[in-house]
Enzyme design. Structure first.
Site, PDB file in Angstrom:
ATOM      1  N   ARG A   1      -7.160   8.216  -7.433  1.00  0.00           N
ATOM      2  CA  ARG A   1      -6.204   7.903  -8.663  1.00  0.00           C
ATOM      3  C   ARG A   1      -5.783   6.803  -7.713  1.00  0.00           C
ATOM      4  NH1 ARG A   1      -0.650   7.756  -9.328  1.00  0.00           N
ATOM      5  NH2 ARG A   1      -0.073   8.148 -11.802  1.00  0.00           N
TER       6      ARG A   1
ATOM      7  N   HIS B   1      -8.797   0.242  -7.938  1.00  0.00           N
ATOM      8  CA  HIS B   1      -8.267  -1.327  -8.170  1.00  0.00           C
ATOM      9  C   HIS B   1      -7.959  -2.031  -7.370  1.00  0.00           C
ATOM     10  CE1 HIS B   1      -3.849  -0.843  -8.984  1.00  0.00           C
ATOM     11  NE2 HIS B   1      -4.581  -0.450  -8.357  1.00  0.00           N
TER      12      HIS B   1
ATOM     13  N   ASP C   1      -9.397   8.679   6.105  1.00  0.00           N
ATOM     14  CA  ASP C   1      -9.473   7.555   6.261  1.00  0.00           C
ATOM     15  C   ASP C   1     -10.215   7.192   4.908  1.00  0.00           C
ATOM     16  OD1 ASP C   1     -10.455   4.787   5.586  1.00  0.00           O
ATOM     17  OD2 ASP C   1      -9.502   4.096   7.652  1.00  0.00           O
TER      18      ASP C   1
ATOM     19  N   ASP D   1      -5.329  11.641   3.040  1.00  0.00           N
ATOM     20  CA  ASP D   1      -4.203  10.305   3.022  1.00  0.00           C
ATOM     21  C   ASP D   1      -4.306  10.084   5.042  1.00  0.00           C
ATOM     22  OD1 ASP D   1      -2.774   7.775   2.762  1.00  0.00           O
ATOM     23  OD2 ASP D   1      -2.737   8.144   0.851  1.00  0.00           O
TER      24      ASP D   1
END
Length: 483
Positions: free
Chosen positions: A346, A350, A330, A299
């Site tokens: 995860r 979306h 990134d 992350d």
């Protein structure tokens, strides 16, 4: 002999009656009563645990869907349409009640309730206006009006309880949400920023400007939601968002990740890369059950700092043995891990448009071995129409049960959350919740073949598994972070 078709109303009523019979049977066998709508929610109540019983959970969904469809069938269509156009009042009033800590004031008052004048006193708000707000909510079964202008918590309103004394909440507004479950923060954020952004949906469709979302129009800014949230003047908004996202996590059991893709089938020493992991709390759950897996948590810089602390507190053995690595990465940059058994995304896809998702997937494809698996954990949108078997249903595990006729096949209102969330993602960050066919297409453009799907029991999330395939022409999008 000609069969007689049962009228739709009676079929819907039968679904409800049969469901009630099953629920009553489960509770009778346990010799405990069904939780009352009028009583505050108590998560420790055995009666609440029974609602998670697979039989009860399934027929409850039927009741919610059938009751909504029954009402829609018999009600005046013009009244139904007009009421739907004013549903924003519920969101606005719910946020107002939470912002002035009504739930906590009423919790301290007890079951007898409190007059609106006394409820309004700590926040110095207009008692008449507050009574009108609470009455609208009580009319929708949120809060209870005991006697005229006297209100009490009920099962629904009480889930907004921040768990602190009301005096503490009023003394320090900036810290009122800190240390809470996050659910009140989630509701307030949704009924604030999400509602304002979605209100601009038609405006951005009719007056389309490249790159402008409902959020940009609502807040008169060209900044992305992420950049806006990180501005110094929005510290409280950022804090509420972070706490609210934890509230989202609390709505989904972390154990659900173990009930889909077979992590235990990976050989000892296999590398799981948790891409855009946050603090890596889900990959930690996987590692707890599968200690032979090596985990790489990826992350951005500030998040990785928190991730190291979290793993040291919750799974120090994995840290001490070197079985977990933490990488600042990134996901729009080339993927640095060349030997992954699994790349897990995860709650990532979306957040982004197809163009941006394809770029993420291609970086993973470039680093993948022929045996590497891609595991996407996200919701799959189902059509509201009954359709014949399609090519996507040939994918192992993809087919899932549909609601019994005459219910809408996707259970209608009973599973409306994903459809709300889909438009929220569009208006706030340009993201999208995808159908299975949409996932197939995006996987293909990103160099992956959708191989199979898992629908973990008791979870709204699906595990969508891909394997490396061909690559298509590159595109060059931008941006970062995730919701």
């Amino acid at each position: 002999m000609r069969s007689i078709e049962i009228p739709t109303l009676r079929r819907l009523a039968n679904i409800i009656n049969e469901a009630i019979d099953k629920i009553e049977r489960v509770y009778a066998e346990a010799e405990i009563p069904l939780p009352s709508l009028d009583a505050p929610f108590n998560p420790a109540d055995p009666a609440e645990a029974l609602l998670q019983n697979p039989t009860v959970e399934g027929v409850t969904l039927n009741i919610v869907a059938a009751a909504a469809q029954l009402s829609a069938t018999v009600a005046s269509p013009s009244v139904s349409a007009f009421n739907a156009s004013q549903a924003f009042h519920i969101s606005a009033c719910l946020r107002a009640a939470s912002e002035v800590n009504v739930v906590e004031v009423l919790r301290e008052a007890g079951g007898a309730g409190l007059h609106a004048k006394e409820i309004a006193a700590p926040s110095k708000t207009d008692p008449l206006l507050l009574a009108r707000i609470l009455r609208l909510l009580a009319t929708h079964n949120i809060f209870r009006e005991v006697t005229p202008n006297v209100f009490a918590n009920n099962r629904i309103s009480s889930v907004l309880d921040k768990g602190k004394p009301s005096k503490v909440l009023f003394q320090n507004r900036d810290e009122r949400l800190t240390g809470t479950s996050g659910f009140a923060a989630l509701v307030e954020f949704s009924a604030d920023h999400d509602m304002k952004a979605v209100a601009m949906l038609a405006d951005t469709m009719l007056d389309f400007k490249e790159g402008e979302l409902g959020f940009n129009r609502a807040y008169n800014t060209t900044a992305s939601f992420w950049d806006w949230l990180h501005r110094p003047e929005n510290v409280y908004q950022m804090q509420r968002f972070d706490i609210g996202m934890r509230g989202t996590a609390a709505m989904e059991s972390t154990d659900a990740i173990l009930r889909g893709f077979d992590w235990s089938g990976l050989p000892t020493g296999s590398v799981l890369v948790d891409v855009g992991a946050g603090i890596g709390h889900i990959s930690l759950v996987i590692a707890q059950k599968n200690p032979g897996l090596r985990v790489i948590v990826q992350d951005l810089k500030d998040t990785i700092k928190d991730s190291k602390i979290y793993w040291k507190e919750h799974l120090p053995s994995h840290v001490e043995s070197g079985m977990v690595d933490f990488q600042v990465h990134d996901f729009y940059a080339p993927q640095p891990v060349p030997n992954a058994a699994v790349f897990m995304l995860r709650h990532i896809m979306h957040d982004w448009s197809d163009e941006l998702v394809v770029r993420i997937l291609r970086h993973l494809r470039d680093a993948a071995q022929p045996t590497t698996k891609l595991v996407v954990v996200d919701k799959i949108v189902v059509s509201a129409a009954r359709v014949p078997d399609s090519e996507t249903e040939a994918i192992p595990g993809a087919k899932r049960p549909l609601a019994p006729k005459p219910l809408l096949p996707n259970w209608g209102v009973g599973k409306a959350e994903v459809y709300y969330y889909d438009l929220t993602m569009h208006c706030m960050v340009g993201g999208v919740e995808r159908t299975l066919q949409h996932f197939v297409e995006v996987f293909d453009k990103g160099g992956w073949k959708l191989e199979r799907v898992y629908h973990p029991a008791g979870s709204q999330m699906s595990h969508i598994v891909g394997v490396p395939s061909r690559l298509t022409q590159d595109t060059r999008p931008q941006s970062r972070s995730h919701m």
